[in-house]
Design a protein around this motif. Sequence first.
Motif, PDB file in Angstrom:
ATOM      1  N   ALA A  14       0.774   8.908  -7.989  1.00  0.00           N
ATOM      2  CA  ALA A  14       0.821   8.840  -6.478  1.00  0.00           C
ATOM      3  C   ALA A  14       0.493  10.364  -6.028  1.00  0.00           C
ATOM      4  O   ALA A  14       1.277  11.211  -6.320  1.00  0.00           O
ATOM      5  N   SER A  15      -0.464  10.649  -5.025  1.00  0.00           N
ATOM      6  CA  SER A  15      -1.007  12.071  -4.920  1.00  0.00           C
ATOM      7  C   SER A  15      -0.951  12.166  -3.331  1.00  0.00           C
ATOM      8  O   SER A  15      -1.473  11.340  -2.647  1.00  0.00           O
ATOM      9  N   LEU A  58       0.905  -1.102  -0.158  1.00  0.00           N
ATOM     10  CA  LEU A  58       0.077   0.070   0.049  1.00  0.00           C
ATOM     11  C   LEU A  58       1.039   1.250  -0.073  1.00  0.00           C
ATOM     12  O   LEU A  58       2.086   1.278   0.302  1.00  0.00           O
ATOM     13  N   PRO A  59       0.650   2.544  -0.398  1.00  0.00           N
ATOM     14  CA  PRO A  59       0.917   3.678  -0.463  1.00  0.00           C
ATOM     15  C   PRO A  59       1.485   3.897   1.058  1.00  0.00           C
ATOM     16  O   PRO A  59       0.501   3.620   1.863  1.00  0.00           O
ATOM     17  N   HIS A  73       0.080  -1.212  -8.332  1.00  0.00           N
ATOM     18  CA  HIS A  73      -1.040  -0.695  -8.848  1.00  0.00           C
ATOM     19  C   HIS A  73      -1.010  -0.865 -10.315  1.00  0.00           C
ATOM     20  O   HIS A  73      -1.995  -1.722 -10.713  1.00  0.00           O
ATOM     21  N   PRO A  91      -2.427  15.398  -0.829  1.00  0.00           N
ATOM     22  CA  PRO A  91      -3.543  16.303  -0.745  1.00  0.00           C
ATOM     23  C   PRO A  91      -3.289  17.571  -1.616  1.00  0.00           C
ATOM     24  O   PRO A  91      -4.499  17.838  -2.321  1.00  0.00           O
ATOM     25  N   VAL A 114      -0.585   9.250   1.208  1.00  0.00           N
ATOM     26  CA  VAL A 114      -0.574   9.160  -0.224  1.00  0.00           C
ATOM     27  C   VAL A 114      -1.494   8.342  -0.762  1.00  0.00           C
ATOM     28  O   VAL A 114      -1.891   7.064  -0.432  1.00  0.00           O
ATOM     29  N   THR A 115      -2.228   8.714  -2.116  1.00  0.00           N
ATOM     30  CA  THR A 115      -3.312   7.827  -2.590  1.00  0.00           C
ATOM     31  C   THR A 115      -2.888   7.790  -3.915  1.00  0.00           C
ATOM     32  O   THR A 115      -2.015   8.378  -4.596  1.00  0.00           O
ATOM     33  N   ILE A 116      -3.291   6.408  -4.560  1.00  0.00           N
ATOM     34  CA  ILE A 116      -2.926   6.166  -6.016  1.00  0.00           C
ATOM     35  C   ILE A 116      -3.956   6.637  -6.766  1.00  0.00           C
ATOM     36  O   ILE A 116      -5.524   6.315  -6.647  1.00  0.00           O
ATOM     37  N   VAL A 117      -4.024   7.525  -7.829  1.00  0.00           N
ATOM     38  CA  VAL A 117      -4.923   8.046  -8.960  1.00  0.00           C
ATOM     39  C   VAL A 117      -4.750   6.971 -10.062  1.00  0.00           C
ATOM     40  O   VAL A 117      -3.657   7.338 -10.750  1.00  0.00           O
ATOM     41  N   SER A 161       1.365   6.445   4.466  1.00  0.00           N
ATOM     42  CA  SER A 161       0.288   7.224   4.907  1.00  0.00           C
ATOM     43  C   SER A 161       0.158   8.781   4.371  1.00  0.00           C
ATOM     44  O   SER A 161       1.300   9.332   4.058  1.00  0.00           O
ATOM     45  N   TYR A 219       1.154  16.207  -6.762  1.00  0.00           N
ATOM     46  CA  TYR A 219       1.294  14.633  -7.102  1.00  0.00           C
ATOM     47  C   TYR A 219       2.784  14.542  -6.842  1.00  0.00           C
ATOM     48  O   TYR A 219       3.584  15.235  -6.908  1.00  0.00           O
TER      49      TYR A 219
END
Length: 264
Positions: free
Chosen positions: A178-179, A118-119, A220, A181, A123-126, A121, A184
């Motif tokens: 990877a983003s 997982l990415p 991902h 808030p 960080v989110t995957i777009v 903390s 990127y």
Amino acid sequence: MNTEPCTSGLGENAVMITRVTDRQWHALDDDLVVGRGHAQHRPDGRLFVSIDAWHDAAFDRLAEAMLAELPAPLYTVVDEADVELTAGWRRAGFTVRRREWEYAVPTDPRVTGLEAVLPPSGVTIVPAGQADESLLRAVDRAIRDEVEASVGWQSMPAEVIARPEGDIIVDPSKYAVASAPDRYLSLIRVVTVNRRPRIGLIAVRAGEQRHGIARALLAHALGTLHHSGFATAWTEVQESNHAASALFEGIGARPMSSNLELVR
């Protein structure tokens, strides 16, 4: 159109070297095309040349004609296993600049070991096709500037995708990111041609490296390919890029062949 006779011996007839366009040449033997030469600027601005010839003599004459008209430096890429082609470019004065390994990359997370990755903390995957274009272009430009200020962008895998002058992102739909808030942090580009998915670029902002972002983004992208029915992806890694080699070899990627980039 320029035509130059040559008597370098492809039989009884003289070889004619003909420039058919601004950056394209033919070698003719009794009106039969026995070789073709071509020059093209890559997106990074460098001028690459290629020759496809039936005989060494046609290759040498094409090389001589092209080198006489084209500005230095000139570059070419050859399969290292093609000994004859490599020898031809060496005869023309080219030397090895770098070596790139082509890797076959498994996509099955049970093979890669990326199933639970997982990415970090915050960080989110777009996914590909959902990235904001302005933020995507901003991180691409920032990463390029960081690479250029250190090892130089030319140390990255040779880019062959044509794009309009001045544009950086050819097709935003091919990029996952990877983003954080507000911006990127990393991107990956996957292009599929003839049922052969290729990871053309994976890069992380300098200040965000060594936090597992690249590994999460790769997990991902490979997982997406696996769910789409692809068992294998492909990528190229420069021999001196030990971090990238370790990343791919650590998930079971296997080097399949090598390319040489030559320069004159």
